[in-house]
Scaffold this motif. Structure first.
Motif, PDB file in Angstrom:
ATOM      1  N   PHE A 142      48.052  40.797  44.676  1.00  0.00           N
ATOM      2  CA  PHE A 142      47.398  39.491  44.734  1.00  0.00           C
ATOM      3  C   PHE A 142      46.248  39.533  43.735  1.00  0.00           C
ATOM      4  O   PHE A 142      45.358  40.378  43.842  1.00  0.00           O
ATOM      5  CB  PHE A 142      46.877  39.201  46.143  1.00  0.00           C
ATOM      6  CG  PHE A 142      47.967  38.977  47.149  1.00  0.00           C
ATOM      7  CD1 PHE A 142      48.459  37.694  47.388  1.00  0.00           C
ATOM      8  CD2 PHE A 142      48.508  40.033  47.858  1.00  0.00           C
ATOM      9  CE1 PHE A 142      49.466  37.474  48.317  1.00  0.00           C
ATOM     10  CE2 PHE A 142      49.523  39.832  48.791  1.00  0.00           C
ATOM     11  CZ  PHE A 142      49.998  38.549  49.020  1.00  0.00           C
ATOM     12  N   THR A 143      46.269  38.644  42.772  1.00  0.00           N
ATOM     13  CA  THR A 143      45.314  38.692  41.670  1.00  0.00           C
ATOM     14  C   THR A 143      44.878  37.299  41.272  1.00  0.00           C
ATOM     15  O   THR A 143      45.634  36.332  41.421  1.00  0.00           O
ATOM     16  CB  THR A 143      45.952  39.399  40.455  1.00  0.00           C
ATOM     17  OG1 THR A 143      45.091  39.310  39.318  1.00  0.00           O
ATOM     18  CG2 THR A 143      47.291  38.765  40.084  1.00  0.00           C
ATOM     19  N   SER A 144      43.654  37.198  40.773  1.00  0.00           N
ATOM     20  CA  SER A 144      43.236  35.942  40.153  1.00  0.00           C
ATOM     21  C   SER A 144      43.775  35.938  38.730  1.00  0.00           C
ATOM     22  O   SER A 144      44.262  36.957  38.235  1.00  0.00           O
ATOM     23  CB  SER A 144      41.707  35.808  40.150  1.00  0.00           C
ATOM     24  OG  SER A 144      41.149  36.733  39.242  1.00  0.00           O
ATOM     25  N   ALA A 145      43.665  34.798  38.061  1.00  0.00           N
ATOM     26  CA  ALA A 145      44.230  34.674  36.714  1.00  0.00           C
ATOM     27  C   ALA A 145      43.339  35.258  35.637  1.00  0.00           C
ATOM     28  O   ALA A 145      43.817  35.623  34.559  1.00  0.00           O
ATOM     29  CB  ALA A 145      44.522  33.206  36.408  1.00  0.00           C
ATOM     30  N   ASP A 146      42.019  35.374  35.923  1.00  0.00           N
ATOM     31  CA  ASP A 146      41.122  35.707  34.806  1.00  0.00           C
ATOM     32  C   ASP A 146      39.944  36.612  35.151  1.00  0.00           C
ATOM     33  O   ASP A 146      39.047  36.780  34.337  1.00  0.00           O
ATOM     34  CB  ASP A 146      40.585  34.423  34.179  1.00  0.00           C
ATOM     35  CG  ASP A 146      39.855  33.541  35.188  1.00  0.00           C
ATOM     36  OD1 ASP A 146      39.736  33.938  36.365  1.00  0.00           O
ATOM     37  OD2 ASP A 146      39.403  32.449  34.800  1.00  0.00           O
ATOM     38  N   ALA A 147      39.918  37.225  36.325  1.00  0.00           N
ATOM     39  CA  ALA A 147      38.798  38.091  36.694  1.00  0.00           C
ATOM     40  C   ALA A 147      38.960  39.481  36.091  1.00  0.00           C
ATOM     41  O   ALA A 147      40.076  40.015  36.011  1.00  0.00           O
ATOM     42  CB  ALA A 147      38.675  38.201  38.211  1.00  0.00           C
ATOM     43  N   VAL A 148      37.858  40.071  35.657  1.00  0.00           N
ATOM     44  CA  VAL A 148      37.888  41.394  35.036  1.00  0.00           C
ATOM     45  C   VAL A 148      38.508  42.437  35.967  1.00  0.00           C
ATOM     46  O   VAL A 148      39.358  43.230  35.555  1.00  0.00           O
ATOM     47  CB  VAL A 148      36.466  41.841  34.629  1.00  0.00           C
ATOM     48  CG1 VAL A 148      36.465  43.302  34.193  1.00  0.00           C
ATOM     49  CG2 VAL A 148      35.929  40.965  33.513  1.00  0.00           C
ATOM     50  N   GLN A 149      38.095  42.440  37.229  1.00  0.00           N
ATOM     51  CA  GLN A 149      38.580  43.471  38.143  1.00  0.00           C
ATOM     52  C   GLN A 149      40.081  43.348  38.398  1.00  0.00           C
ATOM     53  O   GLN A 149      40.775  44.357  38.561  1.00  0.00           O
ATOM     54  CB  GLN A 149      37.804  43.408  39.470  1.00  0.00           C
ATOM     55  CG  GLN A 149      36.340  43.804  39.358  1.00  0.00           C
ATOM     56  CD  GLN A 149      36.153  45.312  39.239  1.00  0.00           C
ATOM     57  OE1 GLN A 149      36.807  45.984  38.433  1.00  0.00           O
ATOM     58  NE2 GLN A 149      35.255  45.864  40.039  1.00  0.00           N
ATOM     59  N   CYS A 150      40.580  42.128  38.436  1.00  0.00           N
ATOM     60  CA  CYS A 150      42.022  41.933  38.596  1.00  0.00           C
ATOM     61  C   CYS A 150      42.763  42.387  37.347  1.00  0.00           C
ATOM     62  O   CYS A 150      43.812  43.031  37.436  1.00  0.00           O
ATOM     63  CB  CYS A 150      42.318  40.463  38.895  1.00  0.00           C
ATOM     64  SG  CYS A 150      41.766  39.920  40.528  1.00  0.00           S
ATOM     65  N   HIS A 151      42.211  42.062  36.198  1.00  0.00           N
ATOM     66  CA  HIS A 151      42.810  42.494  34.931  1.00  0.00           C
ATOM     67  C   HIS A 151      42.816  44.024  34.857  1.00  0.00           C
ATOM     68  O   HIS A 151      43.764  44.628  34.350  1.00  0.00           O
ATOM     69  CB  HIS A 151      42.032  41.897  33.760  1.00  0.00           C
ATOM     70  CG  HIS A 151      42.731  42.032  32.445  1.00  0.00           C
ATOM     71  ND1 HIS A 151      42.194  41.555  31.274  1.00  0.00           N
ATOM     72  CD2 HIS A 151      43.927  42.600  32.107  1.00  0.00           C
ATOM     73  CE1 HIS A 151      43.030  41.813  30.277  1.00  0.00           C
ATOM     74  NE2 HIS A 151      44.068  42.454  30.754  1.00  0.00           N
ATOM     75  N   ARG A 152      41.777  44.622  35.372  1.00  0.00           N
ATOM     76  CA  ARG A 152      41.673  46.094  35.391  1.00  0.00           C
ATOM     77  C   ARG A 152      42.868  46.713  36.111  1.00  0.00           C
ATOM     78  O   ARG A 152      43.489  47.663  35.598  1.00  0.00           O
ATOM     79  CB  ARG A 152      40.369  46.474  36.094  1.00  0.00           C
ATOM     80  CG  ARG A 152      40.143  47.949  36.326  1.00  0.00           C
ATOM     81  CD  ARG A 152      38.859  48.114  37.125  1.00  0.00           C
ATOM     82  NE  ARG A 152      38.529  49.492  37.415  1.00  0.00           N
ATOM     83  CZ  ARG A 152      37.475  49.862  38.165  1.00  0.00           C
ATOM     84  NH1 ARG A 152      36.673  48.935  38.673  1.00  0.00           N
ATOM     85  NH2 ARG A 152      37.248  51.141  38.395  1.00  0.00           N
ATOM     86  N   VAL A 153      43.226  46.195  37.269  1.00  0.00           N
ATOM     87  CA  VAL A 153      44.364  46.729  38.016  1.00  0.00           C
ATOM     88  C   VAL A 153      45.664  46.456  37.276  1.00  0.00           C
ATOM     89  O   VAL A 153      46.547  47.320  37.209  1.00  0.00           O
ATOM     90  CB  VAL A 153      44.409  46.127  39.434  1.00  0.00           C
ATOM     91  CG1 VAL A 153      45.687  46.555  40.157  1.00  0.00           C
ATOM     92  CG2 VAL A 153      43.190  46.562  40.235  1.00  0.00           C
ATOM     93  N   ARG A 154      45.789  45.274  36.694  1.00  0.00           N
ATOM     94  CA  ARG A 154      46.998  44.959  35.931  1.00  0.00           C
ATOM     95  C   ARG A 154      47.136  45.871  34.717  1.00  0.00           C
ATOM     96  O   ARG A 154      48.240  46.208  34.300  1.00  0.00           O
ATOM     97  CB  ARG A 154      46.994  43.485  35.528  1.00  0.00           C
ATOM     98  CG  ARG A 154      47.302  42.557  36.706  1.00  0.00           C
ATOM     99  CD  ARG A 154      47.433  41.109  36.283  1.00  0.00           C
ATOM    100  NE  ARG A 154      46.193  40.367  36.457  1.00  0.00           N
ATOM    101  CZ  ARG A 154      45.472  39.848  35.477  1.00  0.00           C
ATOM    102  NH1 ARG A 154      45.849  39.988  34.221  1.00  0.00           N
ATOM    103  NH2 ARG A 154      44.369  39.173  35.738  1.00  0.00           N
ATOM    104  N   MET A 155      46.008  46.278  34.140  1.00  0.00           N
ATOM    105  CA  MET A 155      46.031  47.246  33.040  1.00  0.00           C
ATOM    106  C   MET A 155      46.613  48.584  33.507  1.00  0.00           C
ATOM    107  O   MET A 155      47.414  49.207  32.806  1.00  0.00           O
ATOM    108  CB  MET A 155      44.617  47.460  32.504  1.00  0.00           C
ATOM    109  CG  MET A 155      44.147  46.428  31.503  1.00  0.00           C
ATOM    110  SD  MET A 155      44.760  46.750  29.830  1.00  0.00           S
ATOM    111  CE  MET A 155      43.978  48.324  29.450  1.00  0.00           C
TER     112      MET A 155
END
Length: 207
Positions: free
Chosen positions: A14-27
């Motif tokens: 479950f992720t937001s579209a543009d938050a740094v921390q969410c992007h971090r996990v997707r990375m």
């Protein structure tokens, strides 16, 4: 939905579209080449099912069968251990500790400034100035190795790179002084793994 999410063998993020921390996990997931379900939700309109899974109602939230994780650092460490190849942390304890401390400092020093910039207003200009100053002060860390404090891509890069990617959208210009930082970012931006980590909204952050 809660039971159906838990019963699946594939990971659900479950992720937001543009938050740094969410992007971090997707990375991290992209670096590992892990197949997962990406559920994009708005932070202000969290579904009730997510509250059932995560009582804190925070993003990102990772579901792996009966396991639910909601602290970003814990999620990243779990994924690195759950999928050991390629490893995203060095073997020796000293190097691991240095990278962990660097990530803690970034979370405490850089991310609040990014949040302030996103809120706009007078405080945003001050936050931009402070973020630029802190990034430039960190230049030695970008010079120390091919990646951030490490010869190989690590969990620290998965936090740093989403910050660098957002600088243009945030209105933060590093100029010539920050060339070592922008060069570092460009090396990773052109990788297939980074491309897989991006949401549609994040792709539009850079012209």
């Amino acid at each position: 939905m809660v039971s159906s999410v838990r019963n699946r063998t594939i990971l659900t993020l479950f992720t937001s579209a543009d938050a740094v921390q969410c992007h971090r996990v997707r990375m991290v997931l992209a670096a590992k080449g892990v197949v997962y379900d990406r559920v994009v939700v708005h932070p202000d309109k969290l579904p009730e099912d997510l509250h059932d899974l995560n009582p804190y109602g925070t993003l990102p939230t990772l579901v792996d069968r009966d396991l639910v994780l909601h602290d970003t650092a814990v999620i990243c460490e779990y994924l690195d251990e759950r999928y050991p190849h390629p490893p995203l942390m060095p073997i020796d304890p000293l190097s691991r500790a240095r990278l962990r401390l660097a990530m803690v400092c970034i979370e405490h020093d850089w991310l609040p400034l990014i949040e302030t910039i996103g809120q706009g207003g007078r405080k945003a200009d001050t936050a931009r100035k402070h973020l630029r100053e802190q990034l430039l002060a960190a230049r030695p860390l970008f010079k120390a190795a091919k990646f951030f404090l490490n010869p190989e891509l690590s969990l620290a890069d998965c936090l740093v790179v989403p910050v660098i990617w957002r600088l243009q959208a945030l209105g933060v210009k590093l100029g010539r002084e920050g060339k070592v930082i922008t060069d570092y970012g460009e090396r990773i931006f052109h990788s297939q793994g980074f491309a897989r980590s991006l949401s549609d909204e994040e792709r539009l952050m850079v012209e």
